[in-house]
Design a protein around this motif. Sequence first.
Motif, mmCIF file in Angstrom:
data_model
loop_
_atom_site.group_PDB
_atom_site.id
_atom_site.type_symbol
_atom_site.label_atom_id
_atom_site.label_comp_id
_atom_site.label_asym_id
_atom_site.label_seq_id
_atom_site.Cartn_x
_atom_site.Cartn_y
_atom_site.Cartn_z
ATOM 1 N N GLU A 53 0.842 -1.208 0.000
ATOM 2 C CA GLU A 53 0.000 0.000 0.000
ATOM 3 C C GLU A 53 0.871 1.250 0.000
ATOM 4 N N LEU A 54 1.926 1.231 0.806
ATOM 5 C CA LEU A 54 2.834 2.374 0.854
ATOM 6 C C LEU A 54 3.564 2.540 -0.471
ATOM 7 N N GLU A 55 4.003 1.456 -1.064
ATOM 8 C CA GLU A 55 4.703 1.537 -2.351
ATOM 9 C C GLU A 55 3.817 2.183 -3.413
ATOM 10 N N THR A 56 2.552 1.791 -3.433
ATOM 11 C CA THR A 56 1.607 2.377 -4.390
ATOM 12 C C THR A 56 1.450 3.876 -4.145
ATOM 13 N N ALA A 57 1.320 4.265 -2.874
ATOM 14 C CA ALA A 57 1.167 5.688 -2.546
ATOM 15 C C ALA A 57 2.423 6.474 -2.910
ATOM 16 N N LEU A 58 3.589 5.913 -2.635
ATOM 17 C CA LEU A 58 4.845 6.597 -2.958
ATOM 18 C C LEU A 58 5.013 6.789 -4.455
#
Length: 485
Positions: free
Chosen positions: A429-434
């Motif tokens: 989820e964080l990778e997608t947001a970044l």
Amino acid sequence: MSGASPFKMRFVHLDLKGAPPKVSYLSEIFPLFHALGANGLLIEYEDTFPYEGPLKLLRAPHAYSPSEVKEILHLAAQNELEVIPLVQTFGHMEFVLKHEAFAHLREVALFPNTLNPHEAEALALVAAMVDQVMELHAGARWLHIGCDEVYYLGEGEASRRWLQQEENSKAKLCLSHMRAVASHVRARHPAATPLVWDDMLRDIPEAQLSASGLPQLVEPVLWDYGADLDVGGKALLMEKYRECGFTRLWAASAFKGATGPNQALPPIEHHVRNNVQWLQVAACGPADMLRGVVLTGWQRYDHFSVLCELLPVGVPSLAACLQCLLHGGFAEDVRTRVETLLGIPNLEMTGFTSEGAGAFPGSDILALVTQVGLHLCSSVDEVLQRDRYVTGWFSPYHRRRKLIHPVMIQHIRPRVLSLLARWSAQAQELETALHRVFHEDAVAEWLEENVQPSLGRLQALLQDLGQAAEPQPAPTPPPSTELWL
């Protein structure tokens, strides 16, 4: 009660030498900068500027294109943010001097941080960099030429020979190069006033500073990012600069990137205190000398260091600091205004919370980074160092020898698998947001530094469990020494 601000100009520093945001994110965040009280940007491009010709090798893989720089300037103008470009021209030249083509211009051959001021080619190099940057920033009223932390100055071979002459000194060498660069800016770009960081000037005697001619060429930027800076000492330093002939000065505080090279979450209280103290400096220093303040937001301590707090993560700290400077303090009404502007129920000053992280651009990144920063490593430690089954039946001794009681696998594996699945989902989820804000290299770097080590510890434990669960070959008996007749 809060009062009026002594800083009419409030510039947000964008340090682009690490995790440079995509232009699409800048288009979202610039309106918030304006709403928070910023009226300018200090843009430090370093290797993200689209240098051309012999300087093209300075470009990072995801450097901005000329059209993107123009778009950034257009977005800034739309949001009433005046832009000052920053070009390092003396210290912090790693992004230039790391290249073999320019390595011969190092002050000390082994270190790529400082330029050799004795080389005519060195001045030509920084002049070319300045000219290319100014070509895309036509009309800029100021150009920051860096000149901070000029480490190892005077330690190169040419400098040692030069310093053997009695009238020469490191201070003279420093002033000479600053004057040469500033003179080039004044001659080629007369509408732009050069700015310099002030740390290399602080200890130079007044008479020498006055006689150097530098006060007629540049405006110093006094920087201090401490929460306990010496207010009286800064006021005296301002007075010293006034006596030397500098007519205008700038202050530089920080909203992130100044409390640790691998800091992931900014300590907001520290930064607000720093900015409050700069308000005190402005109040007791020479009247009307401070033209404005730069809120620095360092992304790396230098070209080779790790990433510190990402820009979206630093937004609440920036908001608090800008509003503090705008209203002359950080009273309760100012705090409430920050919470309203960011859409957060409670601005956490002394700790970190991901509850209701806000409604500003990048607030999802803040929430996820906070989760990782506060809980990932500790939750893995809880399993590896405090779970009684792991510490009692699958210690490092057991893991190396692939020894485990089979029943203990049933106690350990489900918990580790569950924890790994939970954090892997959060990491995805964080990778997608970044990826919405940053390019692939910055995303990969941040995750590798801050997430993968902990996930790797869980994966290694599972791998060792699997190997220990496999049937182990019987030990080979030692050869018999009995004689058979």
